[in-house]
Write an enzyme that holds these catalytic residues in place. Structure first.
Site, mmCIF file in Angstrom:
data_model
loop_
_atom_site.group_PDB
_atom_site.id
_atom_site.type_symbol
_atom_site.label_atom_id
_atom_site.label_comp_id
_atom_site.label_asym_id
_atom_site.label_seq_id
_atom_site.Cartn_x
_atom_site.Cartn_y
_atom_site.Cartn_z
ATOM 1 N N GLU A 18 29.402 42.482 42.963
ATOM 2 C CA GLU A 18 30.310 43.336 42.192
ATOM 3 C C GLU A 18 29.439 44.320 41.428
ATOM 4 O O GLU A 18 28.535 43.913 40.683
ATOM 5 C CB GLU A 18 31.140 42.535 41.186
ATOM 6 C CG GLU A 18 32.233 41.702 41.818
ATOM 7 C CD GLU A 18 33.132 41.015 40.793
ATOM 8 O OE1 GLU A 18 33.342 41.565 39.695
ATOM 9 O OE2 GLU A 18 33.605 39.919 41.116
ATOM 10 N N ASN A 64 33.250 32.247 41.648
ATOM 11 C CA ASN A 64 32.959 33.598 41.140
ATOM 12 C C ASN A 64 32.718 33.516 39.637
ATOM 13 O O ASN A 64 33.492 32.880 38.910
ATOM 14 C CB ASN A 64 34.160 34.513 41.390
ATOM 15 C CG ASN A 64 34.055 35.830 40.632
ATOM 16 O OD1 ASN A 64 33.267 36.700 41.003
ATOM 17 N ND2 ASN A 64 34.820 35.984 39.555
ATOM 18 N N GLU A 65 31.681 34.151 39.176
ATOM 19 C CA GLU A 65 31.371 34.170 37.732
ATOM 20 C C GLU A 65 31.672 32.802 37.110
ATOM 21 O O GLU A 65 32.445 32.683 36.154
ATOM 22 C CB GLU A 65 32.117 35.320 37.028
ATOM 23 C CG GLU A 65 31.665 36.672 37.546
ATOM 24 C CD GLU A 65 32.122 37.890 36.734
ATOM 25 O OE1 GLU A 65 32.855 37.741 35.750
ATOM 26 O OE2 GLU A 65 31.718 39.002 37.114
HETATM 27 O O1 AHR Z 1 36.269 43.452 39.148
HETATM 28 C C1 AHR Z 1 36.968 43.003 38.041
HETATM 29 C C2 AHR Z 1 36.454 41.675 37.501
HETATM 30 O O2 AHR Z 1 35.177 41.845 36.983
HETATM 31 C C3 AHR Z 1 36.295 40.563 38.511
HETATM 32 O O3 AHR Z 1 37.476 39.883 38.739
HETATM 33 C C4 AHR Z 1 35.298 39.668 37.831
HETATM 34 O O4 AHR Z 1 34.559 38.907 38.740
HETATM 35 C C5 AHR Z 1 34.461 40.626 37.023
HETATM 36 O O5 AHR Z 1 34.238 40.184 35.749
#
Ligand code: AHR
Length: 490
Positions: free
Chosen positions: A292, A174-175
């Site tokens: 997201e 993730n990211e």
């Molecule tokens: O949703 C909150 C955060 O935002 C998540 O953990 C991350 O992936 C994003 O930066």
């Protein structure tokens, strides 16, 4: 005089099927999303089944929540899944590296997958690349999906689940450009290749999500590095949050800036899709997964567990976003609003044993008929406000609409009047026929910053509304701050 608009539905011009996963969700071990929101434990006085809260799960079931992404977010790249299986009393307590506090690991793989089964949602698991190994990821996939007789499948059975779950969606990090390990695009691409090679070998049916970015250089560099391995990729993820002033006390300019976030997301989607098109000339489909997105207000900080007000303004932003997703059904494979319960732009807020369904929840309820239907063109001719998208001025029509046709040919049209104070007098017509009748449900409220409170009758909720059909067209005065979903008879 009210502003006017015309919406023309062109039911033979299609954007493709709206995959139900375009209406997906995201739940992270963050604040009160999982703990309190989904998990209360078997001994709680809050009604639960095996520790999983009944009311929130039932509410998500009612909107046919199609998919839930878990365990993060940033949490995912510091999560070691074996901490969350086996006897609960023996599970280790760990620091929550990104969101403060500690995690008891009471909610792990079995609990998540049981909650998904209860909701009727497909699970989407985000793997740990930042602090994990390909072997750890592979073991998790084996534990969840493998049908044979191995150490992990025996452990799964001993923990109460003999049959595999067949989890289809797996994100490789993730990211990864940030909290997921601060990789460069090239370094992450090399990691992705290692992880994906083994994951696909064990379960070729698993769909893998490659971690993309909205920053200009990341996706081109990533796809270039993976150009000979794109058969390992099923989705490219991007994230986009929108902020514009305070969550509750905002100016008219900030109100419109939040609405214009839809345009920014649209640009992100189109940029990612355009690049994928260039790299997949063999027409293999790699979907854009906006896994997201949502409004992120200043109230949502680590200290508040990322909790924030959830107002009618947010719901209108969600409705316009879903309209835009419908229009990009050809390139989008999934979206996940952040985050399901108690965190950021959530659908449900809990307060002890009470819950509130937020205005955003009701948008998902209203938009259900679009899920799985065929998105068709809804041309909107309406007056517009000027908004900034990046450094450019853009016109944002006050009225926004999308339409879809189901397998029986029934048309659903969702109309958002984004104006905070003016009603819009609109005509809605078909380019190739007559409307003979319509049933409609509408949601509006007393003010853009109005909210629903837990344990009280909702102030903002959809109600049936009467639609007048004249000469084969609809003529309707759409109130300010409203979302209207119509089923047309033609
Ligand atoms: O949703 C909150 C955060 O935002 C998540 O953990 C991350 O992936 C994003 O930066």
């Amino acid at each position: 005089m009210s502003p006017t608009a015309t919406v023309t539905i062109r039911r033979d011009l299609s954007y493709g099927t709206i995959r139900p996963h375009l209406y997906g969700h995201f739940a992270e071990h963050l604040g009160r999303c999982i703990y309190e929101g989904v998990w209360v434990g078997e001994k709680s006085s809050i009604p639960n089944e095996n520790g999983i809260r009944k009311d929130t799960v039932a509410a998500l079931g009612r909107i046919d929540a199609p998919v839930i992404r878990w365990p993060g977010g940033c949490f995912a790249d510091a999560y070691h899944w074996e901490d969350g299986i086996g006897e609960r009393a023996r599970r280790p307590r760990r620091p929550n590296h990104w969101w403060s506090g500690e995690d008891t690991n009471a909610f792990g793989t079995h609990e998540f997958l049981e909650a998904c089964e209860r909701i009727g949602a497909q699970p989407y698991i985000c793997l740990n690349v930042g602090s994990g190994t390909p072997q750890e990821a592979l073991n998790w996939l084996e534990y969840c999906n493998y049908a044979g007789d191995t150490e992990y499948t025996r452990r799964r059975a001993a923990n109460g689940r003999p049959k595999p779950w067949h989890v289809k969606y797996w994100a490789v990090g993730n990211e990864s450009w940030g909290c997921g390990g601060s990789f460069t695009a090239t370094d992450y691409a090399k990691e992705f290749r290692r992880f994906a090679t083994y994951l696909k070998r064990l379960d070729p049916g698993a769909e893998l999500i490659l971690c993309g970015h909205t920053a200009r250089d990341w996706n081109p560099e990533l796809l270039e590095e993976l150009r000979d391995h794109l058969h390992l990729v099923n989705h490219l993820s991007i994230h986009r949050y929108t902020s514009a002033g305070d969550g509750c006390t905002f100016t008219v300019d900030e109100y419109w800036r939040l609405m214009s976030g839809v345009r920014v997301m649209e640009q992100d989607i189109l940029a990612a899709a355009g690049l994928l098109r260039a790299y997949t000339r063999d027409h293999r489909f790699i979907g854009v997964s906006l896994d997201e997105w949502g409004a992120w207000h200043p109230q949502a900080t680590v200290e508040t567990g990322l909790s924030q007000p959830n107002t009618l303004r947010d719901a209108l932003f969600a409705a316009s976003s879903l309209n835009m997703f419908n229009r990009h059904a050809d390139v989008l494979s999934m979206t996940n609003i952040a985050q399901t319960i108690n965190v950021l732009q959530c659908l449900i807020v809990t307060d002890g044993p009470d819950i509130a369904l937020t205005p955003t929840y009701y948008v998902y309820e209203l938009y259900r008929p679009h899920m799985g239907a065929n998105a068709v063109v809804a041309d909107v001719d309406a007056s517009a406000v000027t908004v900034m998208v990046g450094h450019e001025q853009r016109a944002l029509p006050i009225l926004d609409a999308s339409a879809s046709k189901d397998t029986e040919g029934s048309l659903t049209v969702s109309v958002v009047n984004r104006h905070p104070s003016d009603a819009v007098e609109a005509r809605l017509r078909l380019d190739d026929g007559q409307v003979v009748g319509a049933e409609a449900t509408q949601m509006t409220g007393p003010a853009a910053n109005a909210e629903n409170a837990a344990g009280k009758e909702p102030l903002i909720r959809p109600t049936n509304c009467t639609i007048e059909v004249r000469g084969g067209e609809i003529a309707h005065l759409f109130p300010p701050l409203s979302v209207t979903v119509m089923r047309l008879r033609t």
